[in-house]
Each structure stands twice: as structure tokens, then as C-alpha cells.
Design an enzyme around this catalytic site. Sequence first.
Site, PDB file in Angstrom:
ATOM      1  N   GLY A 189       0.803  -1.220   0.000  1.00 25.32           N
ATOM      2  CA  GLY A 189       0.000   0.000   0.000  1.00 25.32           C
ATOM      3  C   GLY A 189       0.828   1.257   0.000  1.00 25.32           C
ATOM      4  N   LEU A 234      -7.083  -2.492   2.396  1.00 26.05           N
ATOM      5  CA  LEU A 234      -7.071  -2.184   0.969  1.00 26.05           C
ATOM      6  C   LEU A 234      -7.533  -3.361   0.120  1.00 26.05           C
ATOM      7  CD1 LEU A 234      -3.719  -0.177   0.764  1.00 26.05           C
ATOM      8  CD2 LEU A 234      -6.042   0.700   1.037  1.00 26.05           C
ATOM      9  N   LYS A 278     -10.911  -2.802  -1.319  1.00 26.90           N
ATOM     10  CA  LYS A 278     -10.933  -1.866  -2.450  1.00 26.90           C
ATOM     11  C   LYS A 278     -10.385  -2.522  -3.715  1.00 26.90           C
ATOM     12  CE  LYS A 278     -10.564   2.295   0.429  1.00 26.90           C
ATOM     13  NZ  LYS A 278      -9.874   3.581   0.648  1.00 26.90           N
ATOM     14  N   GLU A 279      -9.347  -3.341  -3.547  1.00 30.52           N
ATOM     15  CA  GLU A 279      -8.779  -4.031  -4.703  1.00 30.52           C
ATOM     16  C   GLU A 279      -9.802  -4.975  -5.327  1.00 30.52           C
ATOM     17  OE1 GLU A 279      -4.222  -4.046  -2.825  1.00 30.52           O
ATOM     18  OE2 GLU A 279      -5.345  -5.917  -3.081  1.00 30.52           O
ATOM     19  N   ASP A 314      -4.327  41.628  32.815  1.00 29.16           N
ATOM     20  CA  ASP A 314      -5.193  40.584  33.374  1.00 29.16           C
ATOM     21  C   ASP A 314      -4.355  39.766  34.360  1.00 29.16           C
ATOM     22  OD1 ASP A 314      -7.376  38.732  33.613  1.00 29.16           O
ATOM     23  OD2 ASP A 314      -6.265  37.399  32.263  1.00 29.16           O
ATOM     24  N   ASP A 348      -5.221  36.016  36.164  1.00 30.85           N
ATOM     25  CA  ASP A 348      -5.158  34.559  35.998  1.00 30.85           C
ATOM     26  C   ASP A 348      -4.937  34.178  34.538  1.00 30.85           C
ATOM     27  OD1 ASP A 348      -5.839  33.332  38.704  1.00 30.85           O
ATOM     28  OD2 ASP A 348      -7.456  34.792  38.457  1.00 30.85           O
TER      29      ASP A 348
END
Length: 730
Positions: free
Chosen positions: A32, A380, A383-384, A502, A504
Site C-alpha cells: 500500500g 485495501l 478496495k482491490e 489581566d 489569571d
Amino acid sequence: MAKIIYVSNRLPVTINRKPETGEFSFERSIGGLATGLSSVHNEGGSLWVGWSGLHEEEVSGADAEELKRSLIREESCVPFQISRKDFEDFYLGFCNEAVWPLFHYFPNRAHYHTDQWETYTRVNKRFFEELKPYIEPGDTVWVHDYQLMLLPQMIREEFPDALVGFFLHIPFPSYEIMRLMPWREEIMEGLMGADLLGFHTYDYVRHFISSARRLLGYEFNLGYLTAGQRLVRADVFPMGIDYEKYNQADTNQEVISARAEVKRELSDRRTILSVDRLDYTKGIPERIKSFALFLDQHPEYHKKVELFLIVAPSRTEVEEYQDLLKEIQELVSAANGQHGSLGWTPIHFFYRPFSFEDLTALYMEADLLLVTALRDGMNLIAKEYLAARKDDTGVLILSETAGAVHELGESLMINPNDMQGIADAIHSGLNMDAEDQKRRNAIMKRRISRYNVRFWATDFITKLGEVHEYQRVQSARNMIDNVETQMLTEYKNADTAIFFLDYDGTLVGFQDNPEKARPDDELLQIVSALCERKGNRVVVISGREPRDLESFFSGVPVEMAAGHGSWVKMKNEKWEKAELFSTEWKEAIRPILESYSDRTPGSFIEEKEFSLAWHYRRCEPDLAALRVGELKDSLYSVIENMNIGLLDGNKVLEVKDSFVNKGIAASEWLRGEDYGFIFAVGDDYTDEDLFDVVPDKAYSIKVGMALSKAKYHVKGWRSLRTVLKKLADS
């Protein structure tokens, strides 16, 4: 010229050496990853770094140098050498005894050995040392798979501007599984060195993000994880196949010959095909048992159907795999012994790899493909099989725990642990009419023909470039050196200056208990130095109560705004309360917050004079995210007709009077004044009102990488501390 460098455990070539001459020859690998990237790698302008497949004991010295020269010249590949002992501890050990079973949801099979982990770390480092000389400015480095999960961060540390991608070809497990790994933080930090991380499915992406948040504390927003000043993307890239290779195989003469041979062997019997390498994640024993169950329940198919079980040898030296092979052989023998008869063998077992031609011929002729993986990153084979079915017939039975199922939803999906379900699917597949087969397969084939392996590779590289561009735009807003120099110059030349700070998350880091977040000596010294400069005004503007700020800065001549502006204390004056409406609304809101606090372990309520705050810093992140959304909905339905607003701060949701905010408070100091230098800094949503009211010339700074109205960003409160110290020292 910029190039792509692929890095994987193995090179995409097999190295052979003639014993009589010692000459090396190279053969392209089939697989693959090798197939997928070779199509773009072969176009030139790229390198591939990986293990040669040979141990240091087999080739070293002048031979190793000659091998490297030949591979670079002929294949654009850089070979990595490893000793046999390191290979055993690295690959056969940590990779296959710890990572592989854990990531495939077999924690009972995972073994953790410190010496193997140390070898894994060392081999990743050696990969980097081999790779390092080839990295040049502008290059893209694409690292592949679980063997090299520490490599991205190693590249990042040495080449901070490099473009680094990582793709995981196996599943990424849920946080509950990942947390079992003793070296989980090190692995996660290694992966976070990449700019883009690719996974086969959205589930794997979601699991990775969850682990990054819970194990490393990184925030996730708008598709990006924030790791300090770096933004890291995790996304889905389902790997495809060389679709045309399989779809056009019917024009290949060797495939035509192999197919004719298969037809003669099969005669008129129906055929079920199973193709895997030997591994406990593939569900091969379950597959055999399910087929035997099918034969038990459907005797009418005796002598009419056969299972071709192809298993490619894998990790043959590992005892666990030897035991698995023995189990498969025994199950095949039992099924054939019980159901077989003279002239009919139900299961044909082949323990060997098949060539492309022979395998494709089987794809073309098999009535069903049976995939019952217990857990598979993609698969795969499915798919093949579809690509090779030129007439769109054939039935795909696919495990719902294989990654491919997300693209192949028209298949017959099965639970790989449900043997009755698999047997039923076999029966359904054998009885599916041709039109239904064609309808399903045509849809799946259109999908996989578009998103083929070449598209997968180019899609990843394209997305990596997009991520890099987004990072570039965001980093342009960082407090980089040239901006600091300009800022310091303007400050030195200003007769008057004002600082809005600011508290915290900005001046100090967050604590699980807010009472513990007291200023340290260094911070008090810095703030005192800023206050002492003639013409300076320093305003600590916070959601804290007046008593907190008084306690924190006792003896330091700062000015203060508490409760997000509910209280204001100018220089040498007493606290003044803002003109607020009634706080009777608390009686309606408090029970709601208490209810959510009871339902969310780790959360707590902080009651201030003019507000109520629900803190969830100590909560489990996913539960907290769910509860915050629910709580907002509940509160909005109550306060929609009240002069009450919600402030979504840093791990805190605060309910307060909507006419009070830091912007209004800051306006008290800005009104009628023309300061030569203005500095405003904060870390969360409550500070956006402040950034909104300061003039354009102000240096407005967001602590962290979240989207903001501020002009600039700094990495965190420690980075801001460095900036403030430079201002104080100047």
C-alpha cells in the site's frame, strides 16, 4: 529547490545481492505505502529514507557506503542500517509487542519493557541523524507510521521552520486505551511535532485529539490543536489504491492466463475469497468458524461453495504467531473433516503470498470477498476486490471495525465477533441478485476510483501546505523580536504609559484551586518596577474579587479593577462600586449552577459579590465540553429577559451583569488621557472587551493562540513574563 522527503520504516525497494559478485540489485516493493507514494516519488525531486532491510552485520563499512550511493543514484533512496539486536527490540519488540496490540484494541496482548522503549527511542534518534543532512530550507518531510512516532518532534526541535507531516497507517485508539501506554506523553509529544497528522478515519482523528487534550492539556479550536505557539492540524485522509492497475488488469496477459486457470479449478462452484496476512487482528479463526457454521445451517450448499483462505506469512519467528497459525490449521482441518466429502474440500488453505496476477485473477472470479478483521486501520484488499470487478458483480462482506467501512457503506457490514451474523451475511451474499450487486458496487467503485492512492498522497501534501500557510499568517501576529524591539523603543521614548494587565492565565499560570494562584516574588518585582517609572500607571484588571487583588499586591502601588470592572480602585483612592442593578438574579441562577456542578465531577462554583462563576478546569475535557454547551442553553433560557450576560472564560463560565466588563472599566483610565504608550494583555474571552476599547496604537496582546481582537500573541504566561521583564528593565 525544495523537495519532499518521505520517511518510513522500510524503503519501497527490496535489496538483493549477488553472492558471486557482491553487486546490489533493487526490486520495487509491492504494498500500500510503497505503491501509493512511488507514483509521486518516481516523478523526481524527492528522497525516501528508510531501513534497507539489511542488518549491520550483513553489510557495513565500504559495502554500506556503496549500497547508499547506488540507492541514492538509482532509486533516490537513503538506506538506514540497524543491528539485528536493535531490530529485535525496536520492531519485533516495542513496535509489535506494545504499540501494535494496544493500538488495535488488544491491551491484554500488549507487553511493556523499558529496554525495548529505550531502543525504540534510540532507533528513532538514529533515523533522525540519517535524515538530518538531507533537510534543507523549504523542504517537506512526510513521516509514516507507528515505528517512527517520536521522529516529528526530533525534526521540529532541530528544524523549527520545517514543514513536517505524519501519517498513521493503523488505528489510533481511544483515550481509555492510549492511557495504558506507560510512555504515552512521550509518544503524543513526538507526534505533535508534526504540522499535519493524517489518519484513515474520523474516529481515529477524534481519538487523537481527545488524547492530546487529556494527556498533554492542549486546547482544540476550529480544527487545530494549540501546542504553545504552534497550531497542529489532525485530519482524515482515507488511503486509496492504484485503482487503474486493478480495474484494467483484464488487459494484462499474465492475469488473463491466471484467470483461465482459476476458472478451470473452480468449475461451477461458488467461491468465497479471504485474503490476509497472518495476524490476530484479522479475525481469521472467527472467519473459519463462521463459514463452518454456515455449512452446518445450510447443507444445501454442500459441494456448491468453497472458501479460498489465503494467509501471507508474517512474523514467523514470534511464538504468538506460530500458535495462531497452528490454530488456523486445526480449524481448517476440523471444518474439512466434518463437512468435506470425496471430490469436495470446503476450505482451501494457502499459507503463502500470492502474486499480483494470481490474486487479481481470484478477485475477478470470486463471488464473495469475506473481510472479518477484528480491527483494521483501513483494509485495501476490499478496495482491490471492487476495482478488479469489471462488470460490477460480486459481494463484499466487510467488518464494521475496518477503516474501509466508512467509504464502503454499501457492502454487507458485519460484526466480526458475531459468527451467526457472518454466517447470515454469507447466505445473503450468495443469494443477492446481480442487479443489487451492481447497484451497490457501482457506488463504491465511483468513490474509490476518485479517491485513489495518488489523490490520497497529493491531497495530504496540499493540505500540509495549507496548514503551513495558516500557521504563517497566525505566527505573523506573534511577539517576534523585531516587534519587541519597536515596542521597547516606543516605551523608552514615551513620557506617559499605561498597562492593563489581566491576572489569571496572564500574570500567573492557572491552578486547580484559584486560591493557590498567588504572585511570586519575580512577578511582584516586575510590577513594582513598572509602577516606579515616572509617568507610568499599572492597572491589574481581573475577574477576581477586590480582597484577592488587595492581598496579592499588598505594598505594590498598582491600580485595580476587580470583578471584570464591578469594582474600580484608582491611584491613592478607595474602591468604588460600579452602578449595578440588583443581584436578586443569583437566586434563579445558583440552583442551575449547583445542578451542573453535582453532575460534573471536578467542577465547582465560585460566588463573587456581583457574579457567579462555574469552574471546570479539573473536569474530564469531553464531559466538560458537553456540560458547558448544556449549561449555556439552560442559562440563556433563564436570562434572555434579564440584564445578565455570560462570560466564557478560560475553563470558567461566569454569569454577571451585562453592563459591566473590562472594556468599560478600562475606559475610566483612558477617558481624557493621551498616553504615549499603551499596553493591554489578557488570555480569554473576558479580555476581548478590553482589546476593543484600547486605541489602534496600543500593544494589545493575547496570551495563547486563540482567535482574538488583539494585535499580537505570546505563547503563554511565561513568555509574557519575559516581555514584561524587558519593559521593566528598560
